[in-house]
Structure formats: C-alpha cells, structure tokens
Design a protein around this motif. Structure first.
Motif, PDB file in Angstrom:
ATOM      1  N   LYS A   1       0.841  -1.199   0.000  1.00 41.70           N
ATOM      2  CA  LYS A   1       0.000   0.000   0.000  1.00 41.70           C
ATOM      3  C   LYS A   1       0.878   1.251   0.000  1.00 41.70           C
ATOM      4  O   LYS A   1       0.600   2.213  -0.712  1.00 41.70           O
ATOM      5  N   GLU A   2       1.954   1.221   0.762  1.00 45.56           N
ATOM      6  CA  GLU A   2       2.849   2.376   0.859  1.00 45.56           C
ATOM      7  C   GLU A   2       3.473   2.693  -0.505  1.00 45.56           C
ATOM      8  O   GLU A   2       3.573   3.863  -0.892  1.00 45.56           O
ATOM      9  N   PHE A   3       3.882   1.663  -1.232  1.00 43.33           N
ATOM     10  CA  PHE A   3       4.467   1.859  -2.557  1.00 43.33           C
ATOM     11  C   PHE A   3       3.453   2.520  -3.481  1.00 43.33           C
ATOM     12  O   PHE A   3       3.782   3.473  -4.203  1.00 43.33           O
TER      13      PHE A   3
ATOM     14  N   ALA B   1      -8.325   3.179   0.017  1.00 43.49           N
ATOM     15  CA  ALA B   1      -7.723   2.651  -1.205  1.00 43.49           C
ATOM     16  C   ALA B   1      -6.650   1.623  -0.860  1.00 43.49           C
ATOM     17  O   ALA B   1      -6.001   1.711   0.178  1.00 43.49           O
ATOM     18  N   PHE B   2      -6.500   0.654  -1.720  1.00 46.18           N
ATOM     19  CA  PHE B   2      -5.483  -0.385  -1.585  1.00 46.18           C
ATOM     20  C   PHE B   2      -5.600  -1.140  -0.264  1.00 46.18           C
ATOM     21  O   PHE B   2      -4.672  -1.175   0.533  1.00 46.18           O
TER      22      PHE B   2
ATOM     23  N   HIS C   1      -8.247  -7.926   2.961  1.00 47.68           N
ATOM     24  CA  HIS C   1      -8.832  -6.776   3.645  1.00 47.68           C
ATOM     25  C   HIS C   1      -9.952  -6.240   2.773  1.00 47.68           C
ATOM     26  O   HIS C   1      -9.883  -6.294   1.556  1.00 47.68           O
ATOM     27  N   GLN C   2     -10.961  -5.720   3.411  1.00 52.45           N
ATOM     28  CA  GLN C   2     -12.118  -5.260   2.670  1.00 52.45           C
ATOM     29  C   GLN C   2     -12.461  -3.838   3.070  1.00 52.45           C
ATOM     30  O   GLN C   2     -12.091  -3.372   4.143  1.00 52.45           O
ATOM     31  N   THR C   3     -13.229  -3.221   2.210  1.00 51.50           N
ATOM     32  CA  THR C   3     -13.750  -1.906   2.541  1.00 51.50           C
ATOM     33  C   THR C   3     -14.789  -2.093   3.646  1.00 51.50           C
ATOM     34  O   THR C   3     -15.294  -3.198   3.851  1.00 51.50           O
TER      35      THR C   3
END
Length: 98
Positions: free
Chosen positions: A10-12, A55-56, A61-63
C-alpha cells in the motif's frame, strides 16, 4: 511464458500516486522509473482519488461496506441454521406419543 505477478505494498502505491500528483514528471515517465505499467499506475491514481484512505486495502482486507456485507451474510446463515434446528425440534416434539 508469463511473468509472475508482482505484489506492491500500500505504501508503494500511495507514494507512486503522490509522485504523479506532484506533476514533476509525466505519468508514463514515473511508471517507467518505477518499472510498472502505465495502466497500473493510472488505475492506482483513479482508485486513490475515489477512495482515499480506504484505497489499496490489500489481500484479505475489505472496505467497510464489504466487511459489513460479509458479517451480515454470516449472521443470516447462523439464523437460518437456528431456524432449521427449531423446525426439526418442533417436528420431533409434536409427534404423538405412543
């Protein structure tokens, strides 16, 4: 032969989107520098602009909406099982005694 699919953190992805948003280089140049496709970077930018912090979510993992739907489906399944057990118990206890 296909290349193995790479996974990005996610960080990338967030840093890549921030590079695009800074407008220092064109999207295509940033994608080449990061060794990713233009379409992937464009997709990340679109996803980030729509969902921001959600996002991401990553693998597994889910929203929040998806998580709520998953929990409601699980609860629904449990309630159906309980109902079916009660129907069977009612059938057993309502039989005439011999």
């Amino acid at each position: 032969m296909r290349k193995p699919q790479r996974k990005f953190t996610k960080e990338f992805k967030v840093e890549a989107v921030k590079l695009v948003q800074s407008r220092q280089k064109p999207l295509a140049q940033i994608a080449r520098d990061l060794d990713i496709s233009d379409s992937a970077l464009h997709h990340w930018c679109k996803q980030f602009s729509e969902q921001r912090e959600q996002a991401f979510p990553g693998s597994g993992h889910q929203t929040p909406q998806e998580e709520e739907i998953r929990q409601l489906k699980r609860e629904n399944d449990l309630l159906r099982q309980e109902r079916d057990m009660l129907k069977k118990a009612l059938g057993i206890f309502s039989r005439p005694q011999l």
